[in-house]
Design a protein around this motif. Structure first.
Motif, PDB file in Angstrom:
ATOM      1  N   ASP A 278       0.818  -1.217   0.000  1.00 36.09           N
ATOM      2  CA  ASP A 278       0.000   0.000   0.000  1.00 36.09           C
ATOM      3  C   ASP A 278       0.851   1.266   0.000  1.00 36.09           C
ATOM      4  O   ASP A 278       0.634   2.193   0.778  1.00 36.09           O
ATOM      5  N   ASP A 279       1.835   1.299  -0.873  1.00 34.57           N
ATOM      6  CA  ASP A 279       2.721   2.462  -1.035  1.00 34.57           C
ATOM      7  C   ASP A 279       3.553   2.798   0.197  1.00 34.57           C
ATOM      8  O   ASP A 279       4.092   3.891   0.308  1.00 34.57           O
ATOM      9  N   GLU A 280       3.656   1.877   1.141  1.00 34.66           N
ATOM     10  CA  GLU A 280       4.499   2.057   2.319  1.00 34.66           C
ATOM     11  C   GLU A 280       5.642   1.048   2.265  1.00 34.66           C
ATOM     12  O   GLU A 280       5.437  -0.105   1.903  1.00 34.66           O
ATOM     13  N   SER A 281       6.827   1.474   2.655  1.00 33.42           N
ATOM     14  CA  SER A 281       8.003   0.618   2.647  1.00 33.42           C
ATOM     15  C   SER A 281       8.390   0.270   4.085  1.00 33.42           C
ATOM     16  O   SER A 281       8.358   1.127   4.973  1.00 33.42           O
ATOM     17  N   TYR A 282       8.766  -0.992   4.291  1.00 29.89           N
ATOM     18  CA  TYR A 282       9.115  -1.477   5.627  1.00 29.89           C
ATOM     19  C   TYR A 282      10.465  -2.179   5.595  1.00 29.89           C
ATOM     20  O   TYR A 282      10.731  -2.982   4.704  1.00 29.89           O
ATOM     21  N   LEU A 283      11.290  -1.886   6.584  1.00 27.84           N
ATOM     22  CA  LEU A 283      12.593  -2.518   6.712  1.00 27.84           C
ATOM     23  C   LEU A 283      12.415  -3.885   7.363  1.00 27.84           C
ATOM     24  O   LEU A 283      11.791  -4.004   8.413  1.00 27.84           O
ATOM     25  N   VAL A 284      12.947  -4.916   6.738  1.00 25.80           N
ATOM     26  CA  VAL A 284      12.861  -6.277   7.288  1.00 25.80           C
ATOM     27  C   VAL A 284      13.968  -6.418   8.325  1.00 25.80           C
ATOM     28  O   VAL A 284      15.148  -6.399   7.990  1.00 25.80           O
ATOM     29  N   THR A 285      13.564  -6.534   9.603  1.00 20.22           N
ATOM     30  CA  THR A 285      14.557  -6.538  10.685  1.00 20.22           C
ATOM     31  C   THR A 285      14.673  -7.858  11.430  1.00 20.22           C
ATOM     32  O   THR A 285      15.605  -8.034  12.207  1.00 20.22           O
ATOM     33  N   SER A 286      13.719  -8.781  11.203  1.00 17.92           N
ATOM     34  CA  SER A 286      13.813 -10.042  11.937  1.00 17.92           C
ATOM     35  C   SER A 286      13.137 -11.192  11.205  1.00 17.92           C
ATOM     36  O   SER A 286      12.256 -10.997  10.369  1.00 17.92           O
ATOM     37  N   ILE A 287      13.595 -12.378  11.564  1.00 16.60           N
ATOM     38  CA  ILE A 287      12.988 -13.616  11.097  1.00 16.60           C
ATOM     39  C   ILE A 287      12.387 -14.249  12.343  1.00 16.60           C
ATOM     40  O   ILE A 287      13.104 -14.545  13.301  1.00 16.60           O
ATOM     41  N   GLY A 288      11.082 -14.399  12.350  1.00 16.62           N
ATOM     42  CA  GLY A 288      10.373 -14.853  13.539  1.00 16.62           C
ATOM     43  C   GLY A 288      10.557 -16.324  13.862  1.00 16.62           C
ATOM     44  O   GLY A 288      11.096 -17.113  13.064  1.00 16.62           O
ATOM     45  N   ASP A 289      10.087 -16.703  15.037  1.00 17.05           N
ATOM     46  CA  ASP A 289      10.143 -18.091  15.491  1.00 17.05           C
ATOM     47  C   ASP A 289       9.470 -19.011  14.472  1.00 17.05           C
ATOM     48  O   ASP A 289       8.330 -18.765  14.071  1.00 17.05           O
TER      49      ASP A 289
END
Length: 102
Positions: free
Chosen positions: A40-51
């Motif tokens: 939705d036109d928003e950018s997010y930094l991938v900071t973790s890989i979950g359990d």
């Protein structure tokens, strides 16, 4: 915020402060985790890989993790029986128990 979306077989959960966590995956072969994802036109930094994020990805053979990732949750790659190569950056400072179990 608890928005989830799937991109190329990887489920991302928007957690806070414009960051995202990988919460699940259904991938095979050579996977490359992007440092940023957009919805939705928003950018997010991938900071973790979950359990358990890649749990039972039995056909995953390699994975490249970007420098934006700082944590890998417990049993994240459990039962990835064909996984032979992991590019884990120096930015990762927390690794959960049993990450590569099975």
């Amino acid at each position: 915020m608890d928005t989830k979306f799937v991109d190329e077989g990887i489920t991302y959960c928007i957690v806070a402060n414009a960051t995202a966590e990988i919460s699940a995956a259904d991938v095979a072969g050579n996977a490359v985790v992007p440092s940023r994802v957009s919805i939705d036109d928003e950018s997010y930094l991938v900071t973790s890989i979950g359990d358990g994020a890649f749990y039972n990805c039995t056909d995953l053979s390699s994975i490249t993790i970007p420098d934006s990732v700082t944590a890998v949750g417990k049993v994240a790659f459990r039962n990835c029986i064909r996984l032979t190569s992991v590019e884990l950056p120096n930015s990762v400072t927390a690794v959960g128990k049993g990450v590569f179990e099975g």
